[in-house]
Design a protein around this motif. Structure first.
Motif, short mmCIF file in Angstrom:
data_model
loop_
_atom_site.label_atom_id
_atom_site.label_comp_id
_atom_site.label_asym_id
_atom_site.label_seq_id
_atom_site.Cartn_x
_atom_site.Cartn_y
_atom_site.Cartn_z
N ASN A 25 0.84 -1.21 0.00
CA ASN A 25 0.00 0.00 0.00
C ASN A 25 0.87 1.25 0.00
O ASN A 25 1.81 1.34 0.80
CB ASN A 25 -0.90 0.03 1.24
CG ASN A 25 -1.85 -1.14 1.26
OD1 ASN A 25 -2.46 -1.47 0.26
ND2 ASN A 25 -1.92 -1.81 2.40
N ASP A 26 0.52 2.18 -0.86
CA ASP A 26 1.26 3.44 -0.92
C ASP A 26 0.86 4.31 0.27
O ASP A 26 -0.29 4.74 0.37
CB ASP A 26 0.92 4.15 -2.24
CG ASP A 26 1.81 5.37 -2.46
OD1 ASP A 26 2.46 5.82 -1.49
OD2 ASP A 26 1.86 5.88 -3.59
N VAL A 27 1.79 4.54 1.19
CA VAL A 27 1.49 5.35 2.38
C VAL A 27 2.22 6.69 2.34
O VAL A 27 2.24 7.42 3.33
CB VAL A 27 1.87 4.59 3.69
CG1 VAL A 27 1.07 3.32 3.83
CG2 VAL A 27 3.36 4.31 3.75
N THR A 28 2.81 7.01 1.19
CA THR A 28 3.68 8.19 1.09
C THR A 28 3.07 9.45 1.70
O THR A 28 3.75 10.17 2.42
CB THR A 28 4.04 8.46 -0.39
OG1 THR A 28 4.38 7.22 -1.00
CG2 THR A 28 5.19 9.44 -0.51
N PHE A 29 1.80 9.68 1.41
CA PHE A 29 1.19 10.91 1.92
C PHE A 29 0.09 10.67 2.95
O PHE A 29 -0.72 11.54 3.21
CB PHE A 29 0.67 11.75 0.73
CG PHE A 29 1.77 12.18 -0.18
CD1 PHE A 29 2.69 13.14 0.21
CD2 PHE A 29 1.95 11.58 -1.42
CE1 PHE A 29 3.74 13.53 -0.61
CE2 PHE A 29 3.00 11.95 -2.25
CZ PHE A 29 3.91 12.93 -1.85
N LYS A 30 0.09 9.47 3.50
CA LYS A 30 -0.90 9.19 4.55
C LYS A 30 -0.43 9.79 5.87
O LYS A 30 0.77 9.80 6.17
CB LYS A 30 -1.06 7.68 4.72
CG LYS A 30 -2.03 7.06 3.72
CD LYS A 30 -2.35 5.63 4.11
CE LYS A 30 -3.38 5.04 3.16
NZ LYS A 30 -3.61 3.62 3.43
N PRO A 31 -1.37 10.25 6.72
CA PRO A 31 -0.96 10.79 8.03
C PRO A 31 -0.45 9.66 8.93
O PRO A 31 -0.77 8.48 8.69
CB PRO A 31 -2.24 11.40 8.58
CG PRO A 31 -3.34 10.71 7.87
CD PRO A 31 -2.82 10.34 6.52
N PRO A 32 0.33 9.99 9.96
CA PRO A 32 0.91 8.95 10.84
C PRO A 32 -0.15 8.00 11.41
O PRO A 32 0.10 6.81 11.57
CB PRO A 32 1.56 9.75 11.96
CG PRO A 32 1.77 11.10 11.41
CD PRO A 32 0.71 11.33 10.40
N GLN A 33 -1.34 8.55 11.69
CA GLN A 33 -2.41 7.73 12.32
C GLN A 33 -2.88 6.59 11.42
O GLN A 33 -3.42 5.61 11.90
CB GLN A 33 -3.64 8.61 12.65
CG GLN A 33 -3.39 9.64 13.72
CD GLN A 33 -3.01 10.99 13.14
OE1 GLN A 33 -2.44 11.06 12.04
NE2 GLN A 33 -3.29 12.05 13.86
N LYS A 34 -2.69 6.76 10.10
CA LYS A 34 -3.24 5.79 9.14
C LYS A 34 -2.19 4.78 8.65
O LYS A 34 -2.45 4.05 7.70
CB LYS A 34 -3.81 6.53 7.92
CG LYS A 34 -4.83 7.60 8.27
CD LYS A 34 -6.19 6.99 8.53
CE LYS A 34 -7.21 8.08 8.85
NZ LYS A 34 -8.43 7.54 9.40
N ARG A 35 -1.01 4.78 9.26
CA ARG A 35 0.06 3.93 8.71
C ARG A 35 0.26 2.63 9.45
O ARG A 35 0.93 1.73 8.97
CB ARG A 35 1.39 4.71 8.71
CG ARG A 35 1.33 5.90 7.81
CD ARG A 35 2.69 6.48 7.56
NE ARG A 35 2.58 7.63 6.68
CZ ARG A 35 3.53 8.09 5.90
NH1 ARG A 35 4.71 7.49 5.89
NH2 ARG A 35 3.36 9.14 5.13
N ASN A 36 -0.24 2.57 10.65
CA ASN A 36 -0.05 1.40 11.52
C ASN A 36 1.43 1.04 11.69
O ASN A 36 1.85 -0.10 11.47
CB ASN A 36 -0.85 0.20 10.99
CG ASN A 36 -0.96 -0.88 12.05
OD1 ASN A 36 -0.82 -0.61 13.24
ND2 ASN A 36 -1.19 -2.12 11.62
N THR A 37 2.21 2.06 12.04
CA THR A 37 3.60 1.81 12.42
C THR A 37 3.71 2.09 13.91
O THR A 37 2.98 2.94 14.44
CB THR A 37 4.57 2.74 11.67
OG1 THR A 37 4.24 4.08 11.98
CG2 THR A 37 4.51 2.52 10.17
N GLY A 38 4.62 1.41 14.58
CA GLY A 38 4.85 1.68 16.00
C GLY A 38 6.23 2.30 16.13
O GLY A 38 7.18 1.81 15.53
N MET A 39 6.30 3.40 16.86
CA MET A 39 7.60 4.08 16.93
C MET A 39 8.09 4.18 18.37
O MET A 39 7.33 4.49 19.28
CB MET A 39 7.49 5.48 16.32
CG MET A 39 8.82 6.21 16.26
SD MET A 39 8.94 7.20 14.77
CE MET A 39 10.40 8.15 15.10
#
Lengths: 300, 354
Positions: free
Chosen positions: B65-79
């Protein structure tokens, strides 16, 4: 097992004799203690003693009993109303200004300008402030005249009166919101960018970040500072006196009247009302200190 | 298809090009480290994956999925952040459950997941504590638990151990790797510590000035650096000036002494000055067993570093280091002695940009 008696210890050559040297640093804080005793402890004691004496310096509790007269209770109530309104109003305005300049991404010079203004304005009170407001928003004041001539708007016809509750609150706001800016700025500086990023990363919206993270962290500082503003307004006298000519029935004006002897002199009652004010102030400062400690624990 | 894909990603801040044409393909469950000095663009790249920075060019794909311009809330990454970034007004349990709470999960599910996470980081008894009541290492473990509680597709760690002391750093990095293996999360780890990157990663991306210098396994990066920067940045390296003697046979001269490299010499001719690299641990005293290359050198200094002994030697203008394992029966030369050192042909690498 070897036993060593007390005499051996005392006579041991390596025993270090400790002499308590008084640090010269105490000399540096000496003026503070002298000042605090002369202008805080002694006057407060004088107030308490005076409040417990009648006009012939006999012990009495009548002054405290007299505080429950409608006029005095009304004065307290009015003082509390003005203090609450200006603390909340000044607090919210100051917070929004500080937030915009510190966390809002505005250029650094805006923050510097606001801080400089706040430093000056928070100390601008009393007769000069009252005069400044009369000169601008009085019946013939500059702004009043300007609004009338330029826009045909006579604010006094619309119910505005500088010498009323609204006018006095407006004048108080002038030193209240800058004080809020000065005190809340370090708390806002303590809000870390990573908290917002961490909450966004975990899926939180901006509202959820404020609801669950930023606001709870700032709340002790926010409430604490508003309590300080409340105390600040409660103790104000000169501005109200100069603006309304002593006709506005605040507790501080009432104390002044009782002690100076206008209408009916009763210094003992004046002292008792003042003691009441001191207690309210002390409570305010205690709550402020408690909230600040709680906030600092989070922000360090 | 790669699970995490960065395709020609670039990022500029005004005139400064922080990241240039960054390409990476990470497989599901892979542990990739970005290694480089401060300002090389590794954190900026990580922040672009997280969505805190938008690329100036290029695309970022997670699971196709292209997440290039998705906001952080929509990426499902944990930091996990360098300074922990735990919410100070919340307990450990509330911090860990925050992501699930804002996702409006049922409280029973949140409670169960928090308990699992606390068990995973071995902090079952710390759920009611506040961050200020924890040590740095404990706070970072909570931050890790918070990041993985939401079951992210990609775990991002931004120098998570740099604020901790050495012992805790080593213990915690092993813990991070064990948890990552157990959960099989695709992980990107940013660090400037080569030991951390080499010990943790499946692959290391060495970065410099916003560009990738080399991508490879820790073994490849350490033993076969492809650029001078990688060779210098990763591990201790001897850089030795030499002259090509015979291109065809890989012969070189150091201080008029002949040595041979196993590397094919390309783009140089006889008489060309080149820079060689030899790792200190690949050099030994000839007296302990001779290898194809030998050099006579003068001993200048000997330093005990615990498990190894570092000897500084000189051959003409070249000063270099050799490491030998310490043992109680080790016989070392004296300072000023002339000794013969030896190394294999494979140990001699001719650096690019020499």
């Amino acid at each position: 097992m070897t036993h060593i008696n007390q005499a051996e210890i005392l006579n041991h050559p390596l025993r270090v004799t400790r002499t308590r040297n008084i640090s010269w640093a105490w000399l540096g804080v000496l003026p503070f203690f002298v000042f605090a005793i002369a202008f805080l402890i002694l006057p407060a004691s004088y107030l308490v003693v005076g409040s417990l004496q009648d006009t012939k310096e006999n012990f009495t509790l009548a002054n405290f009993a007299d505080m429950f007269q409608p006029e005095i209770l009304g004065a307290y109530w009015l003082s509390i109303q003005v203090s609450v309104v200006t603390a909340v109003g000044g607090g919210l305005l100051g917070f929004m200004l500080a937030y915009a300049t510190i966390l809002g991404g505005l250029p650094r010079w805006v923050r510097n300008a606001l801080m400089t203004f706040s430093g000056v304005a928070s100390n601008f009170s009393g007769v000069p402030l009252a005069f400044a407001f009369i000169a601008t928003l009085g019946r013939t004041g500059f702004i009043t005249a300007l609004l009338k001539t330029a826009f045909g708007l006579n604010i006094y016809e619309y119910g505005f009166n500088l010498y009323s509750f609204l006018g006095l609150s407006l004048a108080y706001m002038y030193f209240q919101f800058p004080l809020m800016v000065l005190i809340i700025a370090p708390a806002l500086d303590g809000i870390k960018r990573e908290w917002r990023e961490a909450s966004e990363n975990l899926g939180a919206t901006s509202w959820q970040y404020w609801r669950y993270v930023a606001l709870p962290i700032l709340l002790p500082s926010l409430l604490g500072t508003m309590i300080l503003l409340f105390g600040n307004a409660l103790g104000a006298y000169a501005t109200a006196f100069a603006l309304t000519g002593g006709t506005f029935g605040l507790a501080t004006i009432l104390i002044g009247r009782q002690i100076r002897g206008e209408v009916l002199q009763n210094p003992g009652l004046g002292y008792a009302v003042a003691v009441g004010m001191v207690i309210i102030m002390a409570l305010s400062v205690s709550i402020y200190s408690w909230l600040q400690r709680r906030s600092e624990r989070w922000l360090r | 298809m790669a699970f995490l894909e960065l395709d020609n990603v670039s990022k500029s801040f005004g005139q400064v090009e922080a990241v240039q044409n960054f390409n990476l393909q990470a497989e599901r469950g892979e542990f990739v480290s970005f290694l480089g000095p401060s300002g090389c663009g590794k954190t900026t790249t990580l922040r672009m994956i997280a969505g805190f920075e938008l690329p100036t060019a290029g695309t970022i794909l997670i699971s196709g999925n292209d997440v290039t311009f998705k906001p952080p809330q929509k990426r499902n990454t944990g930091m996990v952040f360098q300074a922990y970034a735990l919410f100070p007004n919340m307990t450990v349990a509330d911090n860990i459950g925050f992501g699930l709470k804002v996702a409006k999960k049922p409280s029973a599910e949140i409670k169960k997941r928090v308990a699992e996470m606390l068990a995973l980081i071995k902090m079952e008894k710390f759920g009611d504590r506040y961050p200020y009541q924890l040590s740095g290492g404990q706070q970072q473990r909570v931050a890790l638990a918070r990041a993985i509680a939401i079951q992210p597709q990609v775990l991002l760690l931004d120098e998570p151990l740099s604020a901790l002391d050495a012992k805790i750093r080593v213990a915690l990095r092993q813990e991070i790797r064990a948890i990552q293996r157990e959960l099989g999360i695709t992980t990107v780890y940013v660090t400037h510590d080569q030991e951390e990157a080499l010990s943790l990663s499946d692959r290391v991306v060495v970065m410099n000035n916003g560009c990738i210098e080399q991508v490879g396994t820790p073994f490849e990066i350490y033993n076969f650096p492809q650029t001078e920067f990688t060779a210098q940045f990763v591990g201790t390296l001897n850089r030795i000036g030499a002259t090509v003697r015979d291109v065809a046979n890989g012969e070189l001269l150091i201080d008029s002494q002949r040595i041979v490299t196993a590397q094919k010499l390309e783009g140089v001719s006889n008489g060309t000055a080149v820079t060689l690299s030899i790792r200190p641990e690949r050099i030994s005293f000839a007296a302990d067993g001779r290898k194809p290359n030998g050099l006579n050198v003068r001993v200048e200094n000997i330093t005990f570093l615990g498990s190894i002994v570092r000897v500084q030697v000189r051959a003409g203008d070249n000063v270099f280091l050799m490491d030998t394992f310490n043992n109680p029966f080790l016989k070392l030369p004296d300072i000023g002695d002339v000794v013969e050192i030896t190394f294999s042909k494979e140990a001699v690498l001719v650096l690019k940009h020499a």
